[in-house]
Design an enzyme around this catalytic site. Sequence first.
Site, PDB file in Angstrom:
ATOM      1  N   THR A   1       0.854  -1.199   0.000  1.00 52.94           N
ATOM      2  CA  THR A   1       0.000   0.000   0.000  1.00 52.94           C
ATOM      3  C   THR A   1       0.882   1.238   0.000  1.00 52.94           C
ATOM      4  O   THR A   1       2.086   1.147  -0.262  1.00 52.94           O
ATOM      5  CB  THR A   1      -0.986  -0.039   1.197  1.00 52.94           C
ATOM      6  OG1 THR A   1      -1.901   1.059   1.094  1.00 52.94           O
ATOM      7  CG2 THR A   1      -0.285   0.019   2.544  1.00 52.94           C
ATOM      8  N   ASN A   2       0.323   2.409   0.241  1.00 54.54           N
ATOM      9  CA  ASN A   2       1.141   3.627   0.309  1.00 54.54           C
ATOM     10  C   ASN A   2       0.611   4.538   1.404  1.00 54.54           C
ATOM     11  O   ASN A   2      -0.351   4.193   2.091  1.00 54.54           O
ATOM     12  CB  ASN A   2       1.175   4.336  -1.062  1.00 54.54           C
ATOM     13  CG  ASN A   2      -0.224   4.721  -1.513  1.00 54.54           C
ATOM     14  OD1 ASN A   2      -0.893   5.520  -0.869  1.00 54.54           O
ATOM     15  ND2 ASN A   2      -0.675   4.133  -2.616  1.00 54.54           N
TER      16      ASN A   2
END
Length: 403
Positions: free
Chosen positions: A215-216
């Site tokens: 994810t980020n």
Amino acid sequence: MSDTLPISGLEGKRLLLGVSGSIAAYKSAELVRLLRRAGCEVQVLTTPDTARFISPLTLGTLSQRRVLTEIFHDEAERTWTEHITLGHWADLYVIAPATAQTIAKLAHGFSDSMLTATALAAHCPVLICPAMDHDMYMHPAVRANLKRLQGLGYQVMQAVYGELASGLVGLGRLPDLPDIVSRITELVPGKLRGRRALVTAGPTREPIDPVRAVTNHSTGTMGFALAESLVRQGAQVTLVTGPTLLNTPSGVRRVDVSTAAEMYEAVMANRDADYVFMAAAVADYTPAEPSSAKLRKADAKLTLRLRRTSDILAELGRHRRDDQVLVGFAMETEDGLARARAKLADKHLDWIVLNYINEPGAGFGTGTNRVTLIGRDGSSHALDTMPKEEVAEALLDRILAGG
Ligand code: CTP
């Protein structure tokens, strides 16, 4: 007080006023008078119970339009599709007072009266002004229905505290008429009335196994702020968001997704929007073979094979309508202007919002942002560092003004 209330910006506006059966219905007569005096056309819609509380003669005389209650009525000149026609006609639909019963029906899509059926057909913002006794208003079923309405894109005002028809004192009074009128003026004159907007926000989460993901750091703040600004301009807003802890802005239809593939599907289902703001930080890569069982560290060498996700914005750009406004975001560390301009051209965008990830006060997880708005015509406007809500307002102002 109402005689001195200055109301501007409503001249020539077409309002539907839904009056449901509550003691507070007597106040709707005054509301009709205020709106008429402000220059609105007002069509009153009621439920069958409303006439027990206020006469259709009163509301019809003040609005100078016949009050409509039943979908099926016996007048030859009227048709049974009138709720549809009215739903297209109106600039705003206000339901005041909205009883617990009417709120429940609206929350579940009932269409058993002109009041409820027209809400389903409305192409304009719908404003709900609840009024009921304190205990009813606080009941979890009513709370849940009001929340559901907000999630469906309805605007909901909070009932106010004070003396109630039961003689008790508590929360549940119809909001004061000046407050209702000021909410109406906020909702009606928007430049985007009748227009649809699609905003994406937040990160995506690409599963490696049932407990881990790629994810980020996106929090979704910029996209949520844009959704809120668009609602304020009167647009019907769908917000497709990846995982985030943010609350849904009032009046926004929210679609929660997790992966880039889910976001792709949700965006494609809403691709006919007039304005698209692709603010989400979509993963460019996803694990090629996510494991359905948890990976064990005993399995020693973990090598993740990734594959490219579909570029959602590029796909929108390939099939864009000429009259659609497509806005992308670019997050760059160096050579920002040139890279953002290249993305704008490659993806057939109208605008791209460039932000610099490695600057103080900009990028992920900060309340503020510093962006440059770049237009298809080559123009660029560098905005100051400011809270993301103000960035959203400023971006929208510029985009609506054409640059
Ligand atoms: N975007 C998208 N679908 C993806 C990836 C990105 O729609 N799979 C959108 C983002 O929401 C954003 C814009 O495209 O509006 C960002 O452009 P992109 O070229 O993907 O930027 P980067 O991912 O930063 O690309 P690069 O790594 O090449 O700089």
